[in-house]
Design a protein around this motif. Structure first.
Motif, PDB file in Angstrom:
ATOM      1  N   ILE A 191       3.399  15.449 -28.161  1.00  0.00           N
ATOM      2  CA  ILE A 191       2.466  15.776 -27.212  1.00  0.00           C
ATOM      3  C   ILE A 191       2.041  16.999 -28.107  1.00  0.00           C
ATOM      4  N   MET A 192       0.881  17.239 -28.031  1.00  0.00           N
ATOM      5  CA  MET A 192       0.402  18.529 -28.512  1.00  0.00           C
ATOM      6  C   MET A 192      -0.273  19.127 -27.137  1.00  0.00           C
ATOM      7  N   SER A 193       0.208  20.206 -26.879  1.00  0.00           N
ATOM      8  CA  SER A 193      -0.490  21.071 -25.692  1.00  0.00           C
ATOM      9  C   SER A 193      -1.289  22.357 -26.235  1.00  0.00           C
ATOM     10  N   LEU A 194      -2.232  22.372 -25.860  1.00  0.00           N
ATOM     11  CA  LEU A 194      -3.123  23.746 -26.099  1.00  0.00           C
ATOM     12  C   LEU A 194      -3.280  24.517 -25.214  1.00  0.00           C
ATOM     13  N   VAL A 195      -3.451  25.849 -25.876  1.00  0.00           N
ATOM     14  CA  VAL A 195      -3.583  26.882 -24.584  1.00  0.00           C
ATOM     15  C   VAL A 195      -5.112  27.384 -24.739  1.00  0.00           C
ATOM     16  N   VAL A 196      -5.689  27.790 -23.499  1.00  0.00           N
ATOM     17  CA  VAL A 196      -7.104  28.269 -23.553  1.00  0.00           C
ATOM     18  C   VAL A 196      -7.209  29.512 -22.973  1.00  0.00           C
ATOM     19  N   GLU A 197      -8.221  30.294 -23.194  1.00  0.00           N
ATOM     20  CA  GLU A 197      -8.344  31.428 -22.489  1.00  0.00           C
ATOM     21  C   GLU A 197      -9.112  31.197 -21.239  1.00  0.00           C
ATOM     22  N   THR A 198      -9.586  32.341 -20.424  1.00  0.00           N
ATOM     23  CA  THR A 198     -10.074  32.381 -19.078  1.00  0.00           C
ATOM     24  C   THR A 198     -11.498  31.476 -19.111  1.00  0.00           C
ATOM     25  N   ASP A 199     -12.138  31.343 -20.203  1.00  0.00           N
ATOM     26  CA  ASP A 199     -13.379  30.735 -20.570  1.00  0.00           C
ATOM     27  C   ASP A 199     -13.222  29.207 -20.881  1.00  0.00           C
ATOM     28  N   GLY A 200     -12.076  28.730 -20.814  1.00  0.00           N
ATOM     29  CA  GLY A 200     -11.900  27.199 -21.126  1.00  0.00           C
ATOM     30  C   GLY A 200     -11.609  26.814 -22.668  1.00  0.00           C
ATOM     31  N   CYS A 201     -11.850  28.186 -23.629  1.00  0.00           N
ATOM     32  CA  CYS A 201     -11.829  27.805 -25.004  1.00  0.00           C
ATOM     33  C   CYS A 201     -10.637  28.381 -25.618  1.00  0.00           C
ATOM     34  N   LEU A 202     -10.553  28.038 -26.749  1.00  0.00           N
ATOM     35  CA  LEU A 202      -9.052  28.356 -27.462  1.00  0.00           C
ATOM     36  C   LEU A 202      -9.470  29.970 -27.881  1.00  0.00           C
ATOM     37  N   ALA A 203      -8.743  30.514 -28.617  1.00  0.00           N
ATOM     38  CA  ALA A 203      -8.876  31.983 -28.731  1.00  0.00           C
ATOM     39  C   ALA A 203      -9.659  32.432 -29.925  1.00  0.00           C
ATOM     40  N   ASP A 204     -10.111  31.394 -30.756  1.00  0.00           N
ATOM     41  CA  ASP A 204     -11.234  31.295 -31.561  1.00  0.00           C
ATOM     42  C   ASP A 204     -12.465  31.015 -31.226  1.00  0.00           C
ATOM     43  N   GLY A 205     -12.475  30.772 -29.703  1.00  0.00           N
ATOM     44  CA  GLY A 205     -13.836  30.037 -29.254  1.00  0.00           C
ATOM     45  C   GLY A 205     -14.391  28.821 -29.236  1.00  0.00           C
ATOM     46  N   THR A 206     -13.210  27.678 -29.812  1.00  0.00           N
ATOM     47  CA  THR A 206     -13.523  26.454 -30.009  1.00  0.00           C
ATOM     48  C   THR A 206     -13.175  25.894 -28.465  1.00  0.00           C
ATOM     49  N   LYS A 207     -14.161  25.052 -28.099  1.00  0.00           N
ATOM     50  CA  LYS A 207     -13.988  24.373 -26.866  1.00  0.00           C
ATOM     51  C   LYS A 207     -12.686  23.440 -26.892  1.00  0.00           C
ATOM     52  N   LEU A 208     -12.303  23.062 -25.730  1.00  0.00           N
ATOM     53  CA  LEU A 208     -10.953  22.458 -25.647  1.00  0.00           C
ATOM     54  C   LEU A 208     -11.135  21.004 -26.164  1.00  0.00           C
ATOM     55  N   VAL A 209     -12.145  20.398 -25.630  1.00  0.00           N
ATOM     56  CA  VAL A 209     -12.408  19.142 -26.123  1.00  0.00           C
ATOM     57  C   VAL A 209     -12.836  18.851 -27.603  1.00  0.00           C
ATOM     58  N   ASP A 210     -13.499  20.024 -28.170  1.00  0.00           N
ATOM     59  CA  ASP A 210     -13.515  19.991 -29.593  1.00  0.00           C
ATOM     60  C   ASP A 210     -12.512  20.268 -30.371  1.00  0.00           C
ATOM     61  N   ALA A 211     -11.659  20.924 -29.786  1.00  0.00           N
ATOM     62  CA  ALA A 211     -10.276  21.031 -30.795  1.00  0.00           C
ATOM     63  C   ALA A 211      -9.582  19.950 -30.682  1.00  0.00           C
ATOM     64  N   ILE A 212      -9.324  19.195 -29.499  1.00  0.00           N
ATOM     65  CA  ILE A 212      -8.852  17.894 -29.637  1.00  0.00           C
ATOM     66  C   ILE A 212      -9.448  16.870 -30.431  1.00  0.00           C
ATOM     67  N   ASP A 213     -10.828  16.631 -30.644  1.00  0.00           N
ATOM     68  CA  ASP A 213     -11.442  16.053 -31.456  1.00  0.00           C
ATOM     69  C   ASP A 213     -11.254  16.395 -32.964  1.00  0.00           C
ATOM     70  N   GLN A 214     -11.011  17.730 -33.297  1.00  0.00           N
ATOM     71  CA  GLN A 214     -10.739  18.207 -34.497  1.00  0.00           C
ATOM     72  C   GLN A 214      -9.463  17.730 -35.009  1.00  0.00           C
ATOM     73  N   ILE A 215      -8.376  18.063 -34.190  1.00  0.00           N
ATOM     74  CA  ILE A 215      -7.050  17.593 -34.766  1.00  0.00           C
ATOM     75  C   ILE A 215      -7.050  16.196 -34.708  1.00  0.00           C
ATOM     76  N   GLU A 216      -7.602  15.301 -33.865  1.00  0.00           N
ATOM     77  CA  GLU A 216      -7.596  13.924 -33.814  1.00  0.00           C
ATOM     78  C   GLU A 216      -7.954  13.448 -35.092  1.00  0.00           C
ATOM     79  N   ALA A 217      -9.271  13.967 -35.544  1.00  0.00           N
ATOM     80  CA  ALA A 217      -9.769  13.677 -37.047  1.00  0.00           C
ATOM     81  C   ALA A 217      -8.886  14.120 -38.225  1.00  0.00           C
ATOM     82  N   GLU A 218      -8.130  15.233 -38.127  1.00  0.00           N
ATOM     83  CA  GLU A 218      -7.236  15.808 -39.179  1.00  0.00           C
ATOM     84  C   GLU A 218      -6.167  14.788 -39.287  1.00  0.00           C
ATOM     85  N   THR A 219      -5.551  14.142 -38.171  1.00  0.00           N
ATOM     86  CA  THR A 219      -4.382  13.577 -38.097  1.00  0.00           C
ATOM     87  C   THR A 219      -4.492  12.158 -37.854  1.00  0.00           C
TER      88      THR A 219
END
Length: 313
Positions: A191-219
């Protein structure tokens, strides 16, 4: 086939049905603020080596098993191995062999708790964490570097009785992808569990759902599924978008930012009742979620309120 492999095959993982699973990832803050136990470098795995603190680690998971049984849900026991990797263990005096043994011992302790429970809806997971502080402003590893780095710990965990691995608090996409690929290569459910900031994005500004989609595509979709942890529901509720591959939420008690929590010298335990309602609302809006529970600042009160509210809705 080994006995452990046979046991694994008999148990259903959280993505294989409608059963919900409770998880408790807030053990670190509980140890510090509620038990008065010092965590060197915020690592809990050294506590395995002292009988008194080892008993406390077991007790935390025994309380989780008891609560889950009372409330009619399954549970996932996380071994205290989140920081048991080379970079984080070295300053604490752990060489490769000692680190190998402590990873195995952490799983063995969870197996003892599971065996005492005597239930088939209790899963054992080993926590793995990012190579470095997930909140530090540092360059990420490449995917290949991540595969090589996390491969050492995952290979050891593959030798144990774990049903799965949970990679908590990852927020760098290349490192997350590499960790997932390594688990896939050795046939270890992750299970890959991501952490977001108060704006719902990862620390680099990537939206959570976009991050999931990017990891999905890579793996090529190799993760068992995704979760979000170490954030408050007010931070991530609007960021989930009912993503079908996001099946877990493990929430902080406090709505403060990570920077604010890092500076705090007292525990912000929030409002357990309100947190329970917020988690239930999130799960109603995101029907794919099967795993829920508490992260920093939570204890069994928070988990009980979550489970009660989820059951009511």
């Amino acid at each position: 086939m080994s006995v452990f492999e046979g046991c694994k095959m008999a148990r259903k993982l959280p993505d294989e049905g409608d059963k919900k699973f409770l998880v408790y990832a807030g053990t670190g803050t509980d140890l510090i603020f509620n038990h008065g136990i010092e965590l060197p470098g915020f690592a809990s795995f050294p506590l395995l080596e002292k009988p008194s603190t080892r008993d406390v680690l077991a007790g935390q998971m025994q309380a989780l098993v008891q609560l889950a049984g009372e409330l009619g849900v399954g549970c996932i026991l996380d071994a205290p191995t989140w920081m048991a990797n080379a970079d984080r263990a070295a300053p604490l005096g752990y060489d490769a062999e000692r680190l190998r043994e402590v990873n195995k011992d952490g799983v063995a302790l969870m197996e003892e708790v599971r065996m005492a429970a005597g239930r088939d809806d209790v899963l054992v997971s080993a926590c793995v964490g990012p190579r470095r502080d997930p909140y530090a402003d540092i360059p990420p590893m490449t995917v290949e570097q991540s595969r090589n780095y996390h491969g050492a710990q995952l290979a050891v965990l593959k030798e144990t009785s774990v049903d799965l691995v949970t990679a908590y608090t990852f927020n760098r996409l290349s490192e997350a992808a590499g960790c997932v690929l390594t688990a896939r290569d050795i046939r270890l459910p992750i299970i890959m569990s991501l952490v977001v900031e108060t704006d719902g994005c990862l620390a680099d500004g990537t939206k959570l759902v976009d991050a999931i989609d990017q990891i999905e595509a890579e793996t090529d979709g190799a993760a068992l599924f995704y979760m979000v942890n170490c954030s408050h529901p007010t931070h991530f509720a609007d960021a989930l978008n009912a993503h079908p591959r996001l099946k877990g939420v493990v929430a902080n008690a406090s709505s403060c930012s990570h920077a604010e929590l890092d500076e705090a010298d007292t525990l912000d335990e929030g409002d357990p009742v309100q947190l329970g309602k917020e988690i239930a609302d999130v799960m109603r809006e995101n029907p794919s979620i099967r795993v829920f529970g508490g992260c920093c600042g939570t204890d069994m009160r928070h988990l009980r309120e979550m489970a009660l509210e989820v059951d009511r809705r």
